[in-house]
Design an enzyme around this catalytic site. Structure first.
Site, mmCIF file in Angstrom:
data_model
loop_
_atom_site.group_PDB
_atom_site.id
_atom_site.type_symbol
_atom_site.label_atom_id
_atom_site.label_comp_id
_atom_site.label_asym_id
_atom_site.label_seq_id
_atom_site.Cartn_x
_atom_site.Cartn_y
_atom_site.Cartn_z
ATOM 1 N N GLY A 189 0.808 -1.225 0.000
ATOM 2 C CA GLY A 189 0.000 0.000 0.000
ATOM 3 C C GLY A 189 0.829 1.256 0.000
ATOM 4 O O GLY A 189 0.321 2.364 0.088
ATOM 5 N N HIS A 190 2.124 1.136 -0.057
ATOM 6 C CA HIS A 190 2.999 2.303 0.079
ATOM 7 C C HIS A 190 3.999 2.299 -1.049
ATOM 8 O O HIS A 190 5.078 1.772 -0.937
ATOM 9 C CB HIS A 190 3.732 2.246 1.427
ATOM 10 C CG HIS A 190 4.459 3.520 1.755
ATOM 11 N ND1 HIS A 190 5.701 3.836 1.256
ATOM 12 C CD2 HIS A 190 4.107 4.563 2.554
ATOM 13 C CE1 HIS A 190 6.102 4.999 1.740
ATOM 14 N NE2 HIS A 190 5.148 5.473 2.522
ATOM 15 N N PHE A 191 3.658 2.841 -2.217
ATOM 16 C CA PHE A 191 2.390 3.480 -2.526
ATOM 17 C C PHE A 191 1.666 2.672 -3.597
ATOM 18 O O PHE A 191 2.245 1.726 -4.122
ATOM 19 C CB PHE A 191 2.630 4.912 -3.048
ATOM 20 C CG PHE A 191 3.394 5.765 -2.097
ATOM 21 C CD1 PHE A 191 2.760 6.319 -0.988
ATOM 22 C CD2 PHE A 191 4.750 5.990 -2.282
ATOM 23 C CE1 PHE A 191 3.477 7.126 -0.120
ATOM 24 C CE2 PHE A 191 5.454 6.792 -1.395
ATOM 25 C CZ PHE A 191 4.830 7.361 -0.310
#
Lengths: 337, 435
Positions: A189-191
């Site tokens: 999720g990053h990123f």
């Protein structure tokens, strides 16, 4: 053979030879000895022999190492990375190490014992070692090297949250490597479609190295008791600056040096590099710790490894630390260019 | 046909043992640094002897030597050495070598290429290496001097590996990743013939499929001049006259260095790889004089027995031998004792094999001699010539009953003997056959 043995014994006396006058003959002999070294090495060696200036020593030592490594590896050495490993990075085997030692002994007029060599693993180890010998300082504690298995065996932090692949603990500080694999859970999720190592995780890795250094006894214990791993927690962080976005495939070279320590707090300065590029620095990372059977846990402390998350720092926004971090975590001030 | 004991023996030998072939050669010698050049030098009797610069001092009575060409190994620092461009030797490899080992390393590369071997062919359990070298007196002297003057811990870490007599086998076995049998031989001037003989045994006994045989010497001031003390070196100043085995006016040998590598393989390997061998190494014999530490037996008793054993082992009768590459080094005593030994074996049956000493061209290579001259015999067998015994003005009457060709003869030999004799009265005779 009696003569030989006696002579041999004499030459094994440790420490510096007495300063001698440096004649023109000595200079031409020295130039001949160093004829396969760079001109700057030769000049530094001549200057050292004339003045005994310890500042000249690193140039001589690096120049001698350079002379013995294969030409294609020499540029690596010129980059000035003290973390370069003699065997793995420079292809120096134990016999080449002896050649290096003999030439350094010859040029700097000093004696090095076999048992002193065993712990020299990096270019930095050699620089520090020779510097201490020349200045007559006590030798640093031998650097110990821990593979990932040994790290995992002693650390309270465990995979998938352990960000140290290998580490070296020396008298002056500790270093470690971590390769960003791309499989780290937080990169999902990053990123979005752009995996970047969160700055908070980079600080986490530095903090973990501090934890390891404490467990491995980098801070001398007053009464011989070991640090209890369960007592180590993150306390605070000052002066954090990020300089480079780190992505899967990058190998982070982490290093920390103790700045001050008094039970129950130990403060380190930390840096992270990728190759020669500075990635992040932390002027101060402070951990709390206690010795075995003397646990001290200050309030508001957060266990290192529980995730000091400020994941969007790299995106150019001010971090928004969570409530539990607010008291301890100094916001990231400088962002990657 | 009546089967004599001799022939029964022959049948037994042939039925039990695999044949051994010579399939590759590498030369770094005073008369050439590759097979083609050496073959031409042998045929055309071009010598490699010169007025040797390091000897040109008033206190040195010896003036000539036969150094290898194309190499400069005068410095004690191997990083100063130069060598032909076709070879690449890393510093970390070179630092454990004396000049003789560098020559052997280059000859080894040639031999491997010549025999068309792949790394899988030579680096395996069934390939070994036997070597012979006197080490590097030059580097050993330097090492000792440094130890005495600068202290034991200032000596190069690999100085001893580079200097002592095993240096050739240490280096080649390690650098070429040889996994089979390996050792070194030190019977002085018989050393590399011993190496070839025992390498033959390894294959004939089925222990190895392939053996490298290496002879090498520095051939510089320090390896040659100590022989001046025993008055064994020629004091001639004319390179074309200095080495003249069997000549009445011979006055000693001329020193040389370099290296030769021979590849020996079992007949199965030769068939499997489909290569054309130079010749067969059919067998060998050895015996000792039991006489004097440095002087040949006056009747050549040990060499005679060595030749007899070589013939017996290979089932060859004296009449079948076409050519003998003599050990004859051009010393007054040695050449005559060999002539007597040859006479004793061949004259009773009226056999008159051609006898020549190629040391007239190369000088004497000490530990290198046996392997180098086995290589020469292999060229003679493959190319169909007998190298002449050069530089003879007047044959020594004591050798007059030998058939010594003074010019090269265009003649295809079928069976060749190669003799070598070393200090202590060690003698080896190798038997080579045309294929």
């Amino acid at each position: 053979m009696a003569d030989v043995a006696e002579q041999g014994q004499k030459s094994r006396e440790p420490g510096l030879a007495k300063p001698q006058t440096f004649s023109a003959d000595d200079e031409s002999a020295l130039r001949e000895t160093l004829k396969r070294c760079s001109p700057s090495t030769i000049e530094a060696a001549i200057a050292f022999r004339k003045t005994r200036d310890p500042e000249k020593v690193p140039t001589v030592v690096i120049g001698v190492i350079e002379r013995f490594v294969e030409p294609d590896i020499r540029p690596k050495l010129r980059e000035g990375d003290d973390e370069l490993r003699l065997v793995e990075d420079l292809g120096v085997d134990s016999l080449t190490m002896m050649e290096i030692v003999i030439l350094v002994e010859d040029v700097l007029q000093m004696q090095i014992n076999n048992d002193e060599l065993r712990n020299l693993r990096t270019v930095g180890d050699i620089k520090t070692f020779i510097d201490c010998k020349i200045r007559g300082l006590p030798l640093p504690k031998p650097t110990r090297h821990l593979p990932v298995e040994q790290i995992a065996a002693v650390m309270p932090i465990q995979p998938p949250f352990l960000f140290l692949n290998e580490a070296s603990i020396g008298g002056q500080g500790a270093t470690a490597k971590y390769k960003i694999t791309g499989q780290e859970f937080f990169l999902q999720g990053h990123f979005k479609d752009n995996p970047v190592m969160p700055a908070s995780m980079m600080l986490e890795a530095l903090g973990q190295l501090g934890v390891l250094a404490l467990i491995e006894g980098i801070i001398p214990s007053e009464d011989g008791r070991p640090v209890d791993p369960k007592t180590i927690f993150f306390t605070s962080c000052e002066g954090v600056r990020c300089h480079r976005v780190c992505k899967p495939g990058d190998v982070l070279t982490l290093s920390i040096k103790p700045k001050r320590a008094k039970m129950p707090l130990a403060t380190f300065e930390g840096t992270i590099r990728v190759g020669q590029e500075k990635a992040a620095i932390a002027e101060e990372i402070t951990l709390t710790f206690g010795y075995a059977e003397a646990v001290a846990t200050p309030p508001n402390a957060e266990a290192t490894g529980s995730g000091a998350s400020s994941g969007n720092a790299e995106a150019g926004q001010n971090p928004a630390p969570g409530a539990s971090e607010a008291a301890a975590f100094t916001p990231l001030r400088e962002l990657p260019a | 046909m009546e089967t004599s004991g001799f022939h029964r023996n022959r049948i037994l030998v042939f039925s039990l043992m695999p044949k051994v072939y010579l399939t590759g050669i590498g030369f770094i010698t005073s008369i050439g640094n590759d097979v083609a050049t050496v073959a031409r030098s042998l045929r055309e009797l071009r010598h490699g002897i010169e007025v040797y610069a390091p000897f040109q001092k008033p206190e040195i009575p010896v003036k000539v030597a036969a150094p290898v060409k194309g190499f400069q190994t005068d410095s004690v620092d191997c990083e100063d050495w130069t060598y032909p461009e076709r070879y690449r030797v890393k510093r970390e490899v070179l630092r454990g070598m004396g000049p003789n080992t560098l020559y052997a390393y280059c000859a080894m590369q040639q031999a491997i290429e010549d025999a068309k071997l792949s790394e899988a062919d030579w680096s395996n359990d069934e390939t070994g290496l036997y070597a012979a070298s006197g080490g590097s007196p030059y580097l050993l002297g330097h090492l000792m001097q440094k130890m005495h003057t600068q202290g034991v811990m200032r000596c190069s870490p690999l100085g001893i590996v580079a200097a002592i007599a095993g240096t050739v086998n240490f280096n080649l076995v390690a650098h070429f990743k040889i996994k089979g049998a390996s050792t070194g031989f030190s019977s002085a001037c018989a050393s590399s013939s011993h190496a070839a003989g025992f390498a033959y045994d390894e294959i004939a006994l089925g222990r190895q499929k392939r053996m490298f045989v290496v002879g090498a010497e520095d051939g510089n001031l320090d390896s040659i001049l100590p022989f001046a003390g025993m008055r064994a070196l020629s004091l001639q100043t004319d390179p074309a006259k200095a080495s003249r085995p069997f000549d009445v006016a011979r006055d000693g040998f001329v020193g040389t260095g370099g290296a030769t590598v021979l590849v020996l393989e079992s007949e199965d390997e030769v068939a499997r790889r489909g290569v054309q061998p130079y010749c067969e190494l059919a067998g060998w014999g050895q015996a000792s004089d039991g006489h004097n530490v440095a002087i040949s037996h006056p009747e050549g008793s040990g060499l005679r027995l060595a030749m007899e054993r070589a013939l017996k082992a290979t089932g060859v009768s004296p009449e079948e031998v076409d050519y003998i590459n003599a050990h004859a080094t051009s010393t007054p005593i040695g050449d005559v004792s060999e002539a007597k030994a040859i006479h004793a074996i061949f004259s009773p049956s009226g056999a008159r094999p051609l006898v020549s000493s190629t040391k007239a061209l190369t000088g004497h290579g000490l530990s290198l001699a046996g392997a180098m001259e086995t290589g020469f015999c292999a060229l003679a067998l493959r190319d169909g010539f007998i190298p002449g015994s050069a530089n003879i003005t007047e044959v020594d009457p004591a050798c007059a009953d030998l058939a010594i060709p003074q010019k090269t003869e265009e003649k295809q030999a079928r069976v060749v003997l190669n003799n070598s004799s070393g200090f202590g009265g060690a003698n080896v005779s190798l038997v080579l056959k045309r294929v």
